[in-house]
Design an enzyme around this catalytic site. Structure first.
Site, PDB file in Angstrom:
ATOM      1  N   SER A  85      29.818 -10.856   7.448  1.00  0.00           N
ATOM      2  CA  SER A  85      28.896  -9.758   7.748  1.00  0.00           C
ATOM      3  C   SER A  85      27.439 -10.186   7.654  1.00  0.00           C
ATOM      4  CB  SER A  85      29.163  -8.586   6.801  1.00  0.00           C
ATOM      5  OG  SER A  85      30.484  -8.123   6.920  1.00  0.00           O
ATOM      6  N   HIS A 110      24.293  -7.980   3.800  1.00  0.00           N
ATOM      7  CA  HIS A 110      23.832  -7.490   5.096  1.00  0.00           C
ATOM      8  C   HIS A 110      22.317  -7.629   5.216  1.00  0.00           C
ATOM      9  CE1 HIS A 110      27.617  -4.785   5.851  1.00  0.00           C
ATOM     10  NE2 HIS A 110      27.912  -6.021   5.503  1.00  0.00           N
TER      11      HIS A 110
END
Length: 299
Positions: A203, A249
């Site tokens: 991610s 993230h």
């Protein structure tokens, strides 16, 4: 704007807007994605990313001196290839291979590759990770998945974002962007997350590609609304869904956007130097973050 070797002058048209290098009286805000010369609608040749001038399109198949002087390059100076998604496919293959290995080996392999793992001594279980000197986990955690939905979502995102960026940046620059973004996500997770909080998955790298896509679209004067909406939705999911390492993230997003900015905005006369310096600065920042956190945990 710099001229490609041997190219004609491109004086500014009325209003200060550059004129097409073939039709100087026609103002245009579009440039060739390979040589960056201004081109008007009549001279535009649609490409996988942006538009190219007729000379660069013709130059892709020649071998003479004049062709070598205008050898096609991406907007970041990378080599234009016939297969612009090769690195993307390899990265997806590595992620898939590690996932299959985890299915076969179980949690023991996860403990060896995750940002935080467990060491099983006789009668005890001890948490081990980057703080204990296992810095390789910053990299291996980027390719580690357990749940089907986790790897499926990340790989679909990589397949959607990867090829256009790989075509625009070139293979080497795209790979550097991906790895630095993933490492940035791992580093921020290590810095801000709880010491016993696992962090795994692609991610961080995917968010880096999303940030790089926004930078590239802004550089090429494309409509920013689609990528802004996509980024906003992903950030909402990041901070509202449970069991998501938001640190990875955000770390990947920041590093990816910064590295991409240095790649696509580097001046042509010093492009390689600026791009290498940008990547080196990002890597040094990652090392510094990991070093500071390690001292906090072990000092």
């Amino acid at each position: 704007m710099d001229q490609a070797p041997g190219s004609p002058e491109t004086p500014a048209a009325a209003g200060g807007t550059p004129g097409c290098y073939r039709h100087p009286d026609r103002p245009t805000g579009i440039t060739c994605t390979r040589c960056e010369r201004p081109i008007c609608p009549e001279c535009m040749v649609s490409a996988s990313v942006g538009f190219q001038c007729p000379e660069c399109v013709r130059g892709g198949s020649g071998t003479g001196p004049s062709v070598r002087a205008t050898r096609p390059r991406t907007i970041a100076g990378g080599t234009v290839t016939q297969n612009p998604n090769l690195v993307t496919k390899i990265l997806i293959g590595i992620n898939a291979a590690v996932w299959i290995a985890v299915l076969a080996a179980g949690d023991r392999l996860v403990d060896q590759l995750d940002l935080v793992g467990r060491a099983f001594d006789p009668g005890t279980v001890e948490l081990v990770g980057v703080a204990e000197g296992q810095w390789y986990r910053l990299l291996t955690a980027m390719f580690l998945h357990q749940q089907v939905m986790h790897i499926a979502f990340n790989m679909l995102s990589l397949w959607w974002l990867g090829p256009p960026l790989e075509a625009a940046l070139g293979r080497v620059r795209f790979l550097a962007l991906y790895l630095l973004s993933g490492l940035g996500g791992s580093a921020l997770s290590f810095l801000l997350a709880a010491q016993n909080q696992p962090s795994l998955g692609a991610s961080g790298a995917v968010f880096g590609l999303l940030g790089a896509t926004a930078v590239l679209m802004r550089r090429m004067n494309y409509d920013m609304r689609p990528v802004i909406i996509l980024l906003a939705l992903n950030l909402v999911f990041t901070f509202t869904w449970a069991n998501i390492a938001w640190q990875a993230h955000i770390g990947g997003l920041v590093v990816g956007a910064a590295v991409a900015y240095g790649m696509v905005h580097a001046p042509r006369e010093h492009r390689a130097l600026v791009q290498r310096a940008t990547c080196a600065a990002a890597l040094l920042a990652i090392v510094a973050v990991v070093w500071v956190r390690t001292l906090q945990l072990t000092g």
